[in-house]
Design a protein around this motif. Structure first.
Motif, PDB file in Angstrom:
ATOM      1  N   LEU A 233      12.995   1.490   1.803  1.00 23.72           N
ATOM      2  CA  LEU A 233      11.906   0.931   2.618  1.00 23.72           C
ATOM      3  C   LEU A 233      12.469   0.065   3.733  1.00 23.72           C
ATOM      4  CD1 LEU A 233       9.158  -0.509   0.240  1.00 23.72           C
ATOM      5  CD2 LEU A 233       9.336   1.751   1.237  1.00 23.72           C
ATOM      6  N   VAL A 234      11.843   0.140   4.873  1.00 24.77           N
ATOM      7  CA  VAL A 234      12.153  -0.825   5.942  1.00 24.77           C
ATOM      8  C   VAL A 234      10.848  -1.499   6.359  1.00 24.77           C
ATOM      9  CG1 VAL A 234      14.186   0.334   6.849  1.00 24.77           C
ATOM     10  CG2 VAL A 234      11.938   0.931   7.749  1.00 24.77           C
ATOM     11  N   GLY A 235      10.982  -2.610   7.048  1.00 16.66           N
ATOM     12  CA  GLY A 235       9.802  -3.336   7.506  1.00 16.66           C
ATOM     13  C   GLY A 235       9.193  -2.660   8.727  1.00 16.66           C
ATOM     14  N   ALA A 236       8.118  -3.235   9.235  1.00 17.59           N
ATOM     15  CA  ALA A 236       7.381  -2.644  10.345  1.00 17.59           C
ATOM     16  C   ALA A 236       8.255  -2.457  11.580  1.00 17.59           C
ATOM     17  CB  ALA A 236       6.188  -3.527  10.695  1.00 17.59           C
ATOM     18  N   ASP A 237       9.249  -3.337  11.770  1.00 18.00           N
ATOM     19  CA  ASP A 237      10.108  -3.241  12.947  1.00 18.00           C
ATOM     20  C   ASP A 237      11.214  -2.208  12.762  1.00 18.00           C
ATOM     21  OD1 ASP A 237      11.546  -4.477  11.023  1.00 18.00           O
ATOM     22  OD2 ASP A 237      11.979  -6.310  12.153  1.00 18.00           O
ATOM     23  N   GLY A 238      11.244  -1.565  11.606  1.00 22.03           N
ATOM     24  CA  GLY A 238      12.255  -0.536  11.345  1.00 22.03           C
ATOM     25  C   GLY A 238      13.628  -1.125  11.105  1.00 22.03           C
ATOM     26  N   GLN A 239      13.700  -2.457  11.000  1.00 24.57           N
ATOM     27  CA  GLN A 239      14.992  -3.139  10.944  1.00 24.57           C
ATOM     28  C   GLN A 239      15.460  -3.473   9.533  1.00 24.57           C
ATOM     29  OE1 GLN A 239      17.094  -3.786  13.509  1.00 24.57           O
ATOM     30  NE2 GLN A 239      15.669  -2.472  14.605  1.00 24.57           N
ATOM     31  N   GLY A 240      15.128  -2.649   8.582  1.00 20.65           N
ATOM     32  CA  GLY A 240      15.555  -2.998   7.231  1.00 20.65           C
ATOM     33  C   GLY A 240      14.543  -3.942   6.643  1.00 20.65           C
ATOM     34  N   LEU A 241      14.466  -3.943   5.341  1.00 26.62           N
ATOM     35  CA  LEU A 241      13.450  -4.720   4.666  1.00 26.62           C
ATOM     36  C   LEU A 241      13.678  -6.201   4.935  1.00 26.62           C
ATOM     37  CD1 LEU A 241      11.207  -3.512   3.068  1.00 26.62           C
ATOM     38  CD2 LEU A 241      12.500  -3.928   0.999  1.00 26.62           C
ATOM     39  N   SER A 242      12.686  -6.834   5.513  1.00 30.90           N
ATOM     40  CA  SER A 242      12.819  -8.257   5.777  1.00 30.90           C
ATOM     41  C   SER A 242      12.935  -8.981   4.440  1.00 30.90           C
ATOM     42  CB  SER A 242      11.587  -8.761   6.515  1.00 30.90           C
ATOM     43  OG  SER A 242      10.467  -8.599   5.679  1.00 30.90           O
ATOM     44  N   LYS A 243      13.395 -10.205   4.507  1.00 32.84           N
ATOM     45  CA  LYS A 243      13.556 -10.968   3.270  1.00 32.84           C
ATOM     46  C   LYS A 243      12.207 -11.073   2.556  1.00 32.84           C
ATOM     47  CE  LYS A 243      16.371 -14.536   1.476  1.00 32.84           C
ATOM     48  NZ  LYS A 243      15.984 -15.942   1.333  1.00 32.84           N
ATOM     49  N   ARG A 244      11.179 -11.305   3.345  1.00 29.47           N
ATOM     50  CA  ARG A 244       9.851 -11.461   2.751  1.00 29.47           C
ATOM     51  C   ARG A 244       9.427 -10.186   2.019  1.00 29.47           C
ATOM     52  NH1 ARG A 244       4.884 -12.557   2.092  1.00 29.47           N
ATOM     53  NH2 ARG A 244       3.287 -11.219   2.971  1.00 29.47           N
ATOM     54  N   LEU A 245       9.642  -9.041   2.696  1.00 27.75           N
ATOM     55  CA  LEU A 245       9.213  -7.777   2.114  1.00 27.75           C
ATOM     56  C   LEU A 245      10.080  -7.412   0.915  1.00 27.75           C
ATOM     57  CD1 LEU A 245       6.909  -6.173   3.009  1.00 27.75           C
ATOM     58  CD2 LEU A 245       8.407  -4.714   4.342  1.00 27.75           C
ATOM     59  N   GLY A 246      11.390  -7.677   1.024  1.00 26.00           N
ATOM     60  CA  GLY A 246      12.305  -7.361  -0.069  1.00 26.00           C
ATOM     61  C   GLY A 246      11.918  -8.076  -1.344  1.00 26.00           C
ATOM     62  N   SER A 247      11.247  -9.203  -1.158  1.00 27.63           N
ATOM     63  CA  SER A 247      10.872  -9.937  -2.365  1.00 27.63           C
ATOM     64  C   SER A 247       9.361  -9.896  -2.571  1.00 27.63           C
ATOM     65  CB  SER A 247      11.349 -11.381  -2.250  1.00 27.63           C
ATOM     66  OG  SER A 247      10.739 -11.959  -1.118  1.00 27.63           O
ATOM     67  N   LEU A 248       8.704  -9.023  -1.798  1.00 25.99           N
ATOM     68  CA  LEU A 248       7.243  -8.949  -1.910  1.00 25.99           C
ATOM     69  C   LEU A 248       6.879  -8.315  -3.252  1.00 25.99           C
ATOM     70  CD1 LEU A 248       4.629  -9.544  -0.414  1.00 25.99           C
ATOM     71  CD2 LEU A 248       4.771  -7.290   0.618  1.00 25.99           C
ATOM     72  N   SER A 249       6.430  -9.131  -4.157  1.00 25.94           N
ATOM     73  CA  SER A 249       6.195  -8.627  -5.508  1.00 25.94           C
ATOM     74  C   SER A 249       4.771  -8.102  -5.661  1.00 25.94           C
ATOM     75  CB  SER A 249       6.452  -9.726  -6.531  1.00 25.94           C
ATOM     76  OG  SER A 249       5.452 -10.723  -6.422  1.00 25.94           O
ATOM     77  N   ILE A 250       4.640  -7.202  -6.622  1.00 27.65           N
ATOM     78  CA  ILE A 250       3.323  -6.660  -6.931  1.00 27.65           C
ATOM     79  C   ILE A 250       2.420  -7.781  -7.433  1.00 27.65           C
ATOM     80  CG2 ILE A 250       2.147  -5.124  -8.594  1.00 27.65           C
ATOM     81  CD1 ILE A 250       3.519  -3.777  -6.142  1.00 27.65           C
ATOM     82  N   GLN A 251       3.030  -8.686  -8.185  1.00 27.78           N
ATOM     83  CA  GLN A 251       2.272  -9.833  -8.679  1.00 27.78           C
ATOM     84  C   GLN A 251       1.658 -10.616  -7.511  1.00 27.78           C
ATOM     85  OE1 GLN A 251       4.804 -12.877 -10.302  1.00 27.78           O
ATOM     86  NE2 GLN A 251       3.216 -13.602 -11.681  1.00 27.78           N
ATOM     87  N   GLN A 252       2.479 -10.809  -6.462  1.00 24.03           N
ATOM     88  CA  GLN A 252       2.013 -11.537  -5.283  1.00 24.03           C
ATOM     89  C   GLN A 252       0.868 -10.796  -4.600  1.00 24.03           C
ATOM     90  OE1 GLN A 252       3.252 -14.599  -4.349  1.00 24.03           O
ATOM     91  NE2 GLN A 252       1.401 -14.514  -3.099  1.00 24.03           N
ATOM     92  N   LEU A 253       1.048  -9.478  -4.418  1.00 23.10           N
ATOM     93  CA  LEU A 253       0.006  -8.691  -3.750  1.00 23.10           C
ATOM     94  C   LEU A 253      -1.296  -8.762  -4.550  1.00 23.10           C
ATOM     95  CD1 LEU A 253       2.012  -5.543  -2.603  1.00 23.10           C
ATOM     96  CD2 LEU A 253       1.124  -7.377  -1.180  1.00 23.10           C
TER      97      LEU A 253
END
Ligand code: GLU
Length: 445
Positions: A233-253
């Motif tokens: 997965l990469v983030g919206a900017d296509g620049q690799g998973l941002s730190k936030r997204l890399g740790s974006l947990s299902i629990q959080q969502l």
């Protein structure tokens, strides 16, 4: 052949969007093929593995609806791994090495400085029994490396097509550490053989591992399962998973109020040739699943898409389904079906109804620009008499238009601000019905 796949998280944290995508792809494939989906906990590291994460991972998968046919823990299978070690040693494919991490690092640096790839030089293979005994007498304990064939390892990857890993270009992998603990590589193969896994489906960060693991499958007398390595997965900017997204947990969502189907629809469709669209249930997603649809480019996880998909679900939720969630918000016990009909078209998350509960059932403060104060204060005089109905807004604003000479935004925005405290939101004709005459007059001042 019955398809059998596994999802193998390490219980060292909660699931994040990246590893849930792997779980989902495995699950969709298994269900589409009428196969089985196993949940394996890679908990050979007793320090970092925790029961709370096992429970959390199960809770996350259950919330998403990704049920498993069986589950097991690697920590209960050390006898099997020990037996495999014995077998590999007997075959001369597992050899003792005595280098310290510092010595290995030095070798690595030397290789790099000479322009050579930093591949382990197999010096330990040359050790005589006497030399090994001397090293052990020094107090050194061996770690154990698997002897790769040095040949290209070729497989037909279900996502990447034909793959070839030149095993002479990678270091013989350490399977057992000096303290006797296992690295991930061997237990995974032993379990896949034992569970008769037919397809190993995981992220492409494991491609090189697969070269070594396929050789270990063969060395243990099994044939390797089919392999599928999905782009990361990469983030919206296509620049690799941002730190936030890399740790974006299902629990959080989940806590943020996203619906499971918006998370699932997004994760199932990004990086595929299908459009990113909402699907109503997992059965549809599994019907539509096909490895051939998964592209080689990274899958772009854009939170905007998640909000869009979630809005669609929220807009279609009947009041009965959200009553409990609304009830948990301040003033939420007062919410009615009419309230939900009024506010839901403007929401991305159910919990965003909170501000509208306050607007409709509570108090607001409005910041009216100076030039609009007199207009707002004078507007109550032209409010049609009697109870406010669906027609009141258009009658009222026509009268205001004539009286004030205002039009467009200048006509409507001060009223919206005064009555709701917000510059955007639900349609005002319905809003004033919900507010009722008394509140409208009070807020006009
Ligand atoms: N525990 C490993 C991981 O999370 C499993 C990899 C695999 O599927 O073989 O990366």
């Amino acid at each position: 052949m019955t398809v059998k796949v596994r999802f193998a998280p390490s219980p060292t944290g909660r699931l994040h969007v990246g590893n849930v995508r792997t779980a989902l792809i495995n699950w969709l494939f298994a269900r589409k093929m009428g196969g089985e989906f196993l949940l394996r906990f890679d908990d050979t590291d007793p320090e970092r593995s925790k029961q709370e994460y096992v429970d959390g991972i199960k809770a996350d998968l259950s919330w998403l609806g990704l049920d498993w046919d069986d589950s097991f823990h690697q920590s209960s299978r050390f006898d099997e791994y020990d037996a495999a070690v014995l077998k590999l040693k007997e075959a001369g494919l597992l050899y003792a090495c005595y280098e310290t991490p510092e010595e290995l690092e030095r070798k690595r640096k030397i290789a790099l400085s000479r322009g050579r790839p930093p591949v382990y030089d197999r010096a330990a293979l040359e050790l005589t029994d006497a030399e090994k005994a001397a090293l052990e007498a020094e107090g050194r304990k061996p770690h154990w490396r698997f002897k790769l064939s040095g040949e290209p390892c070729v497989w037909n990857d279900l996502v990447r097509g034909e793959q070839s890993i030149d095993t002479s270009s990678i270091s013989d992998p350490v399977l057992v550490r000096a303290d006797g603990s296992y690295l991930y590589t061997l237990p995974s193969v032993v379990d896949d053989i034992n569970a008769k896994i037919t397809h190993v489906v995981r992220g492409e960060d494991h491609v090189t591992n697969s070269g070594a693991q396929i050789e270990i499958f063969r060395a243990l007398g099994g044939s390797s399962p089919d392999m599928a390595h999905t782009p990361l997965l990469v983030g919206a900017d296509g620049q690799g998973l941002s730190k936030r997204l890399g740790s974006l947990s299902i629990q959080q969502l989940r806590e943020d109020g996203f619906e499971a189907m918006s998370v699932l629809s997004l994760l199932a469709k990004i990086g595929t040739s299908d459009p990113v669209e909402l699907r109503e249930n997992l059965a549809i997603l599994s019907d539509e699943f096909d490895f051939a649809k998964i592209g080689r480019a990274p899958a772009r996880f854009d939170e905007k898409d998640l909000f869009n998909l979630n809005s669609q679900i929220v807009h279609s939720l009947p009041f009965e389904d959200v009553k409990a969630k609304l009830g948990a918000l301040p003033l939420g016990d007062q919410a009615t079906a009419e309230f939900w009909e009024l506010v839901s078209p403007n929401l991305q998350l159910v919990k965003d109804a909170g501000i509208w509960l306050q607007v409709v059932y509570g108090d607001i403060s409005a910041d009216i620009p100076d030039e609009d104060r007199d207009y707002v204060a004078g507007a109550s005089a032209l409010l049609p008499d009697g109870e406010i109905t669906a027609e009141s807004w258009s009658i009222w604003t026509s009268a205001l238009k004539t009286a004030s000479g205002r039009k467009g935004k200048g006509l409507f925005m001060p009223l919206r601000l005064a009555l709701t405290g917000q510059s955007r939101g639900p349609e005002m004709d319905k809003m004033i019905v919900a507010l009722g005459r008394e509140k409208v007059l009070k807020r006009l001042g």
